[in-house]
Design a protein around this motif. Structure first.
Motif, PDB file in Angstrom:
ATOM      1  N   ALA A   1      12.148   9.238  -6.600  1.00 26.23           N
ATOM      2  CA  ALA A   1      11.276   8.843  -5.354  1.00 26.23           C
ATOM      3  C   ALA A   1      10.644   7.390  -5.714  1.00 26.23           C
ATOM      4  N   ILE A   2      10.387   7.264  -6.945  1.00 26.16           N
ATOM      5  CA  ILE A   2       9.909   5.978  -7.743  1.00 26.16           C
ATOM      6  C   ILE A   2      10.965   4.782  -7.442  1.00 26.16           C
ATOM      7  N   TRP A   3      12.042   5.003  -7.826  1.00 29.46           N
ATOM      8  CA  TRP A   3      13.218   4.209  -7.746  1.00 29.46           C
ATOM      9  C   TRP A   3      13.435   3.748  -6.372  1.00 29.46           C
ATOM     10  N   ILE A   4      13.344   4.661  -5.381  1.00 25.38           N
ATOM     11  CA  ILE A   4      13.748   4.305  -4.015  1.00 25.38           C
ATOM     12  C   ILE A   4      12.384   3.241  -3.465  1.00 25.38           C
ATOM     13  N   VAL A   5      11.365   3.535  -4.195  1.00 28.12           N
ATOM     14  CA  VAL A   5      10.147   2.727  -3.519  1.00 28.12           C
ATOM     15  C   VAL A   5      10.288   1.395  -4.327  1.00 28.12           C
TER      16      VAL A   5
ATOM     17  N   ALA B   1      13.139  -0.107  -4.828  1.00 27.02           N
ATOM     18  CA  ALA B   1      14.040  -0.852  -3.998  1.00 27.02           C
ATOM     19  C   ALA B   1      13.369  -1.632  -2.730  1.00 27.02           C
ATOM     20  N   ILE B   2      12.486  -0.653  -2.098  1.00 23.67           N
ATOM     21  CA  ILE B   2      12.067  -1.263  -0.959  1.00 23.67           C
ATOM     22  C   ILE B   2      10.949  -2.293  -0.990  1.00 23.67           C
TER      23      ILE B   2
ATOM     24  N   ASN C   1       0.831  -1.227   0.154  1.00 27.22           N
ATOM     25  CA  ASN C   1       0.028  -0.095   0.185  1.00 27.22           C
ATOM     26  C   ASN C   1       1.075   1.239   0.183  1.00 27.22           C
ATOM     27  N   LEU C   2       2.066   1.272   0.521  1.00 32.59           N
ATOM     28  CA  LEU C   2       3.101   2.274   0.163  1.00 32.59           C
ATOM     29  C   LEU C   2       2.874   2.593  -1.494  1.00 32.59           C
TER      30      LEU C   2
END
Length: 416
Positions: free
Chosen positions: A386-390, A392-393, A243-244
């Motif tokens: 921001a999308i790249w970091i998400v 990876a998460i 949901n993030l």
């Protein structure tokens, strides 16, 4: 012997098909209440209220996520104490003012406050329809049932996002798109009040067929679902990250697409593709998890979501974004009903509603975490980083499931 009398608390899809179908329809209306915002509200933030900060613009998702997460927890406890139907009806009563406030709101803080109401309403209504379907179908078809439940909700999200995008393109951002939500709320309240029946006695009946279990305190249920029990806690963290991703898609995708020069209609299509594929896919993936097991579908789904997010960050054309949005929907479809089925597999019927509430607390906190995290990241470095970091998460979350979760259904299942 004159014949067999069907038990009023018989478990299974076939003996409860009428109520099950009605609850699928009700959850479609619940999803539609969320879908009325997906295309229009991010554009209201920038075009009508003139918000330049991504963090400020995403405040409504933060408010929604926190309110829905906390209400999910309360809904699980209340549905055990007072019954499922009263909680469902209360959720619809709270939904009625939401579209009216969105139409009227002269200031952005009122939109944010309205999303607190929407979050409370969604927490009560969506949680309760999940619990009621788990009650009705019993253990054998749980994945299929939850696939239908989540499919109806997210197909309605997609359809309403597409419809409101079309209406906004032709009539403006307010008030016409939100009249659709007002109709949904009135119909949902009517059906829930007049036609939906209580299902708590089905859970009591299922519990009577199982070995007795010591009554767990709310603190024990929370600890098991959040941290201690490997399958339950793995599902909780994966739900939060899922949901993030949805909070990111809700708040930033429309801004990214329109900033790239796409029309409002094209943006509405792209915004709708992701939940549409997600919704349709769950008609298949929920049932597959009953046959193939839960763990591997969840792991694959999280990794596919990570790849899709990386594609959205890297690409810049309508066709490429459409393909990536579809992939994101496929990954989410593999995960969404399957995580709920894990909770139903592991939690005893005596405390299952509370476990669903705790899981949905963590899962829907993902909206708030996504809004805050991606807003801060986008303000600092831009939307694409921001999308790249998400992404990876999300990949890390899938690997954690692969390592920590055990199979909860099928031949590989072991006792928790």
């Amino acid at each position: 012997m004159t014949g067999r009398t069907r038990s009023p608390t018989a478990l299974g899809l076939r003996p409860n098909i009428a109520q099950f179908t009605l609850l699928v329809a009700v959850n479609g209306l619940v999803g539609g209440m969320l879908g009325q915002e997906r295309t229009v509200l991010p554009l209201l933030a920038t075009d009508v209220f003139g918000l330049a900060s991504y963090t400020a613009a995403l405040a409504y998702i933060l408010a929604f996520g926190i309110a829905k997460a906390l209400t999910n927890y309360v809904a699980g406890a209340w549905s055990e104490r007072y019954g499922r139907k009263p909680v469902l009806v209360a959720g619809w009563l709270i939904a009625i003012p939401v579209p009216l406030l969105l139409i009227w709101a002269p200031h952005w803080w009122i939109v944010v406050a309205t999303n607190v109401l929407l979050g409370i309403s969604q927490g009560l209504t969506w949680s309760t329809t999940v619990i009621m379907k788990i009650d009705l179908v019993g253990p054998e078809r749980r994945g299929l049932a939850l696939g239908f439940n989540e499919s109806s909700g997210y197909l309605a999200v997609a359809g309403t996002a597409l419809l409101t995008g079309y209406v906004a393109a032709n009539s403006g951002l307010r008030p016409e798109p939100f009249l659709i939500g007002l109709a949904y709320a009135a119909l949902g309240l009517g059906l829930s009040t007049l036609a939906v029946r209580e299902t708590r006695h089905h859970a009591d009946h299922e519990a009577s067929l199982l070995p007795d279990e010591r009554e767990l305190t709310p603190r024990e249920v929370f600890a098991r679902t959040s941290l201690r029990e490997p399958a339950l806690s793995s599902a909780s963290q994966a739900g939060l990250v899922n949901n993030l991703n949805d909070g990111l898609a809700w708040g930033l995708f429309p801004v990214l697409f329109t900033a790239a020069g796409l029309t409002l209609t094209q943006t509405g299509v792209l915004v709708a593709i992701y939940p549409a594929v997600w919704g349709i896919g769950q008609l298949v993936t929920g049932g597959l998890s009953d046959h193939w097991g839960r763990k591997h579908l969840i792991t694959a789904g999280m990794l596919i979501q990570a790849i899709a997010l990386a594609g959205i960050a890297a690409l810049d054309t309508f066709g490429a974004w459409a393909a990536a949005a579809a992939a994101l929907g496929i990954g989410t479809a593999l995960v969404y009903p399957t995580l709920l089925a894990v909770i139903g597999d592991v939690a005893h019927p005596a405390w299952r509603a509370r476990a669903v509430g705790v899981y949905r607390l963590w899962r829907d906190l993902g909206f708030a975490v996504g809004a805050l995290l991606t807003g801060v990241l986008a303000d600092a470095w831009g939307i694409r980083p921001a999308i790249w970091i998400v992404a990876a998460i999300t990949a890390a979350s899938g690997l954690l499931v692969a390592v920590r979760m055990y199979e909860t259904h099928g031949p590989e299942r072991r006792t928790a």
